[in-house]
Each structure stands twice: as C-alpha cells, then as structure tokens.
Design an enzyme around this catalytic site. Sequence first.
Site, PDB file in Angstrom:
ATOM      1  N   LYS A 160       0.954  -1.330  -0.090  1.00  0.00           N
ATOM      2  CA  LYS A 160      -0.077  -0.049   0.009  1.00  0.00           C
ATOM      3  C   LYS A 160       0.970   1.331   0.223  1.00  0.00           C
ATOM      4  O   LYS A 160       1.996   1.024   0.165  1.00  0.00           O
ATOM      5  CB  LYS A 160      -0.821   0.092   1.354  1.00  0.00           C
ATOM      6  CG  LYS A 160      -2.277  -0.966   1.010  1.00  0.00           C
ATOM      7  CD  LYS A 160      -3.009  -0.812   2.104  1.00  0.00           C
ATOM      8  CE  LYS A 160      -4.438  -1.690   1.933  1.00  0.00           C
ATOM      9  NZ  LYS A 160      -5.297  -1.900   2.846  1.00  0.00           N
ATOM     10  N   ARG A 220      -3.099  -9.943   5.465  1.00  0.00           N
ATOM     11  CA  ARG A 220      -3.908 -10.231   4.318  1.00  0.00           C
ATOM     12  C   ARG A 220      -2.922  -9.591   3.173  1.00  0.00           C
ATOM     13  O   ARG A 220      -2.405  -8.426   3.213  1.00  0.00           O
ATOM     14  CB  ARG A 220      -5.295  -9.547   3.981  1.00  0.00           C
ATOM     15  CG  ARG A 220      -5.750  -9.479   2.999  1.00  0.00           C
ATOM     16  CD  ARG A 220      -7.206  -8.534   2.834  1.00  0.00           C
ATOM     17  NE  ARG A 220      -7.843  -8.807   1.670  1.00  0.00           N
ATOM     18  CZ  ARG A 220      -7.453  -7.912   0.563  1.00  0.00           C
ATOM     19  NH1 ARG A 220      -6.728  -6.688   0.609  1.00  0.00           N
ATOM     20  NH2 ARG A 220      -8.453  -7.920  -0.379  1.00  0.00           N
TER      21      ARG A 220
END
Length: 273
Positions: free
Chosen positions: A220, A254
């Site tokens: 991210k 995740r």
Amino acid sequence: MSFNWQSIDYTKPLVMGILNVTPDSFFDGGSYTTENAIAKRFEDMLHDGADIIDIGAYSSRSGAEDISAKEELKRLAVALQIAKHNFPNTPISIDTFRLQVIQDVLHTYGEVMVNDISGGNHDADMIRFCAENKLPFVCMHMQGNPQTMQIKPEYTNVVTEVLEFFKTKIKESKELGLKQFIVDPGFGFGKTVEQNYALMNNLDAFVALGEPVLVGISRKSMIQKVIDCTAKEALNGTTVLNTISLLKGAKIIRVHDVKEAKEAVKIVEATMI
C-alpha cells in the site's frame, strides 16, 4: 463442500492470500480475469501456504469505479466455481460490502468469511445475516467510501476514534449472536500516511479488544510514500510491516505475496518459543 468455519483456529497467525478478479485493483488489477489465470493463482497461493483465500470482485482502491452487485457477482462466479471444483474445503473469504452478494454466494457456493470494508455500515443487516448463518465477519473501519475516502481524511484522534468504532461494533455483534468477529483497522481506507502509522504503533490496543485482528497493508501507499517506491517495489516494506504486526499480536495478515508472509510468520513464531 465449503470450509467449516467453526473449525478455524485463530490462536496462531493466519495468512490470507489476495485474489482480485477485478480489472482495476491498485496492484494486480486485470491479472486474474480468465479461468486459467484464476486457477493458477489459487494453485500458487495454496502451494505457498495460504490459510485463507480472499476473493475480491469490487475494486476498493481510492477513486475506483463503482460497479453493480450484478457485475460483482458475475466476476465472482468463475473464481467460486474453480474453488468449488478444484480446491474443495479451502477457506474462502469474499471481499464485499453487499448483503445481496453474500446471500447469493451462500446459496450457490456455501459458507464463506465476509470481509466487509464498510464494517457493516453499507447494509444494515449484514452483521445480523452473518450471525444467523454462522459466517465469520471481518469488520473494517473506513472513513467515507472508496470514491471519496482519500480526499481529505480528518480525525481528532485517529486511534481513539477507530477504537470506539470497534467497541460499538463488537457490542452490536455480540448482541446479535455473532461468534467470529475480526477487527481490521482499515489501513489506507480514509487515513493519511501519518494516521496509518499511528494505528500501526497502537495495534496492541486493538488486540486488547479481545477479538482476532487482521492487518492488510500489502504493497500500500503507506509503504510506498515512506520508502519512495512503487507498489511493485514494496514487497520488502510489506514484509517489515507484516512482521511488526505479528509481533504486536495480529492474527491474520492479508497479502499479495503468500510465500514471504508465511516466512515472516515462521520467523516470528520461532522468536516466541
């Protein structure tokens, strides 16, 4: 036959592998839209040790296109058929905030984990439905929606406000009889880089809520902006943050890169012997 979620063990860290069947996800959009590509992705992640496969058919990247439930279900159909016929009894999670989608999946496929980026706020009956059907529910915190969340996220105190959100949701879920509630602070969803790291620095406060904590930081922008890299170059930074998360007590990470995440889990577990 779908996985029996009553048998899941959250006492040891689990790795959730990401399968985006979308054309526009921020890292791998368009990579897994054919039957062969989806099947290969399943095979690779399970070979690398994925404990759960999280299938997403709605891109939740900042500014992503809003699609209909019908289109979302159409995208999910191929992946779920592959899971059903080729990888039976694999724990499957569905990354959706729509009750209609989960109702259809439960009817056509079977029991799945519900990974709801809206934390049950988009469909008021989502948590109730999960409770009634004994489905595990991943409750993520998000300010705004995927189309608006990163325009100007504002908090008086991000840690306190997100904690209060979860305290309310946990209370609501227990009253409805939900047995498996998973906390996801929602890194990158309506938060600045500084706010994301404030949440990471205080992850132990979320663990102290008493429910399993899921961390989703794979590749991210909170990594990219700190070390000045692209999503493609962010694997090392991802592994560092996953390791920190595990050390702070996260029970599910995740990830796009299952092999490296499993290695992080093994190393962290070795330090706790």
